[in-house]
Write a protein that holds these residues in place. Structure first.
Motif, PDB file in Angstrom:
ATOM      1  N   ASP A   1       0.807  -1.218   0.000  1.00  0.00           N
ATOM      2  CA  ASP A   1       0.000   0.000   0.000  1.00  0.00           C
ATOM      3  C   ASP A   1       0.842   1.271   0.000  1.00  0.00           C
ATOM      4  N   GLU A   2       2.154   1.128  -0.090  1.00  0.00           N
ATOM      5  CA  GLU A   2       3.045   2.281  -0.041  1.00  0.00           C
ATOM      6  C   GLU A   2       3.694   2.519  -1.413  1.00  0.00           C
ATOM      7  N   PRO A   3       4.209   3.731  -1.629  1.00  0.00           N
ATOM      8  CA  PRO A   3       4.924   3.985  -2.887  1.00  0.00           C
ATOM      9  C   PRO A   3       6.176   3.112  -2.971  1.00  0.00           C
ATOM     10  N   ILE A   4       6.328   2.382  -4.060  1.00  0.00           N
ATOM     11  CA  ILE A   4       7.495   1.514  -4.259  1.00  0.00           C
ATOM     12  C   ILE A   4       8.035   1.748  -5.660  1.00  0.00           C
ATOM     13  N   THR A   5       9.326   1.964  -5.745  1.00  0.00           N
ATOM     14  CA  THR A   5       9.991   2.120  -7.034  1.00  0.00           C
ATOM     15  C   THR A   5      11.148   1.133  -7.114  1.00  0.00           C
ATOM     16  N   VAL A   6      11.738   1.037  -8.281  1.00  0.00           N
ATOM     17  CA  VAL A   6      12.930   0.201  -8.433  1.00  0.00           C
ATOM     18  C   VAL A   6      14.017   0.695  -7.488  1.00  0.00           C
ATOM     19  N   GLU A   7      14.121   2.007  -7.373  1.00  0.00           N
ATOM     20  CA  GLU A   7      15.128   2.587  -6.486  1.00  0.00           C
ATOM     21  C   GLU A   7      14.854   2.214  -5.024  1.00  0.00           C
ATOM     22  N   THR A   8      13.568   2.173  -4.649  1.00  0.00           N
ATOM     23  CA  THR A   8      13.199   1.772  -3.283  1.00  0.00           C
ATOM     24  C   THR A   8      13.672   0.357  -2.994  1.00  0.00           C
ATOM     25  N   LEU A   9      13.389  -0.555  -3.931  1.00  0.00           N
ATOM     26  CA  LEU A   9      13.768  -1.956  -3.744  1.00  0.00           C
ATOM     27  C   LEU A   9      15.277  -2.128  -3.762  1.00  0.00           C
ATOM     28  N   ALA A  10      15.934  -1.410  -4.658  1.00  0.00           N
ATOM     29  CA  ALA A  10      17.384  -1.509  -4.746  1.00  0.00           C
ATOM     30  C   ALA A  10      18.043  -1.007  -3.456  1.00  0.00           C
ATOM     31  N   ALA A  11      17.520   0.093  -2.919  1.00  0.00           N
ATOM     32  CA  ALA A  11      18.079   0.644  -1.679  1.00  0.00           C
ATOM     33  C   ALA A  11      17.832  -0.305  -0.510  1.00  0.00           C
ATOM     34  N   HIS A  12      16.678  -0.967  -0.503  1.00  0.00           N
ATOM     35  CA  HIS A  12      16.348  -1.885   0.597  1.00  0.00           C
ATOM     36  C   HIS A  12      17.314  -3.060   0.647  1.00  0.00           C
ATOM     37  N   THR A  13      17.777  -3.479  -0.511  1.00  0.00           N
ATOM     38  CA  THR A  13      18.680  -4.638  -0.579  1.00  0.00           C
ATOM     39  C   THR A  13      20.131  -4.247  -0.854  1.00  0.00           C
ATOM     40  N   ARG A  14      20.376  -2.945  -0.943  1.00  0.00           N
ATOM     41  CA  ARG A  14      21.733  -2.438  -1.181  1.00  0.00           C
ATOM     42  C   ARG A  14      22.351  -3.055  -2.441  1.00  0.00           C
ATOM     43  N   MET A  15      21.574  -3.069  -3.499  1.00  0.00           N
ATOM     44  CA  MET A  15      22.081  -3.562  -4.778  1.00  0.00           C
ATOM     45  C   MET A  15      21.724  -2.547  -5.853  1.00  0.00           C
ATOM     46  N   SER A  16      22.367  -2.644  -6.988  1.00  0.00           N
ATOM     47  CA  SER A  16      22.107  -1.717  -8.078  1.00  0.00           C
ATOM     48  C   SER A  16      20.791  -2.056  -8.756  1.00  0.00           C
ATOM     49  N   SER A  17      20.218  -1.076  -9.438  1.00  0.00           N
ATOM     50  CA  SER A  17      18.965  -1.301 -10.157  1.00  0.00           C
ATOM     51  C   SER A  17      19.132  -2.343 -11.255  1.00  0.00           C
ATOM     52  N   SER A  18      20.290  -2.329 -11.910  1.00  0.00           N
ATOM     53  CA  SER A  18      20.526  -3.298 -12.988  1.00  0.00           C
ATOM     54  C   SER A  18      20.591  -4.722 -12.442  1.00  0.00           C
TER      55      SER A  18
END
Length: 262
Positions: free
Chosen positions: A170-187
């Motif tokens: 229910d929250e705003p989620i972007t690729v950048e959000t997920l990448a930051a959560h796992t400390r990995m690059s978007s690619s």
């Protein structure tokens, strides 16, 4: 209990015999039951000695104990468990003691707590109703078992991401959000999804939100705007357009169609 042994419980004869809660740092001495027992670990850790083997269970695990098996329960400090004993057809009864890890214990936990309240006469219910709840627990246990098997084949990092999406749908989620959560690059995040799920992170998020939307729309008391917020769409118009594109109908009409087919 194998996956196939949980299946189709609703049409089987299942009878709840007892249910209860164990909350203490005290061990359970050796005993056996005339029926199968499920023990859900809510908090703490314990070991069960049975038939020459030791089973270790952690929070979120269920111990499946066949009938007539002499076993104990050694608690590692304070432990909180809920248990149910029941009879069922042979196809639904496990032959060997084992531990089942549950990806999501919420439904099973609340259902077993309800049965414990019924068994202890804190809640009134017809025996047939309690038996149906027990059948629903077994059905859910089957689904959780299958999900656990699928997750076991999923890389741990991807599991973390999928859990994050589920918990924050229910929250705003972007690729950048997920990448930051796992400390990995978007690619690398895209590569992880493509390799194991054959889709992109945002496409997966979209599918999960549409799944949540379909489920929420089946509740007649929620407005389309409320459903939109639940699924992570603060703009109801955007939600309506997105849902229509995915299902061919706007959410209000889709809901009516589903109600007419029930």
């Amino acid at each position: 209990m194998e996956t196939s042994e949980y299946a189709r419980t609703a049409n089987q004869e299942i009878t709840l015999l007892f249910a209860g809660i164990h909350r203490r740092a005290k061990n359970v001495r050796e005993h056996a039951h005339e029926c199968m027992e499920l023990i859900l670990i809510r908090k703490g850790t314990c070991e069960v000695h049975v038939d020459g083997q030791t089973l270790t269970a952690h929070p979120g695990d269920i111990i499946a104990m066949p009938a007539h098996q002499v076993h104990d329960q050694i608690s590692h400090g304070h432990i909180d468990t809920v248990y149910c004993g029941f009879t069922a057809p042979p196809t639904l009864v496990c032959a060997e003691p084992h531990v089942v890890a549950l990806p999501d214990i919420s439904f099973i936990e609340q259902s077993m707590l309800l049965l414990s309240a019924i068994s202890l006469s804190q809640t009134q219910a017809a025996p047939e109703a309690a038996n149906l709840v027990m059948a629903a627990i077994l059905e859910q246990l089957q689904q959780q078992h299958v999900l656990h098997q699928e997750l076991e084949q999923t890389p741990p990092l991807l599991r973390v991401i999928l859990r994050y999406i589920n918990d924050h749908i229910d929250e705003p989620i972007t690729v950048e959000t997920l990448a930051a959560h796992t400390r990995m690059s978007s690619s690398n995040l895209h590569l992880l999804f493509r390799t194991h799920l054959k889709t992109s992170p945002m496409r997966y998020l979209h599918e999960q939100r549409m799944k949540a939307a379909r489920s929420a729309l089946m509740t007649p008391y929620l407005s389309v705007k409320e459903v939109a917020v639940i699924c992570g769409y603060p703009d109801v118009n955007h939600f309506v357009r997105t849902f229509r594109k995915a299902h061919g109908l706007p959410p209000g009409q889709w809901r009516k169609q589903q109600q007419n087919t029930l």
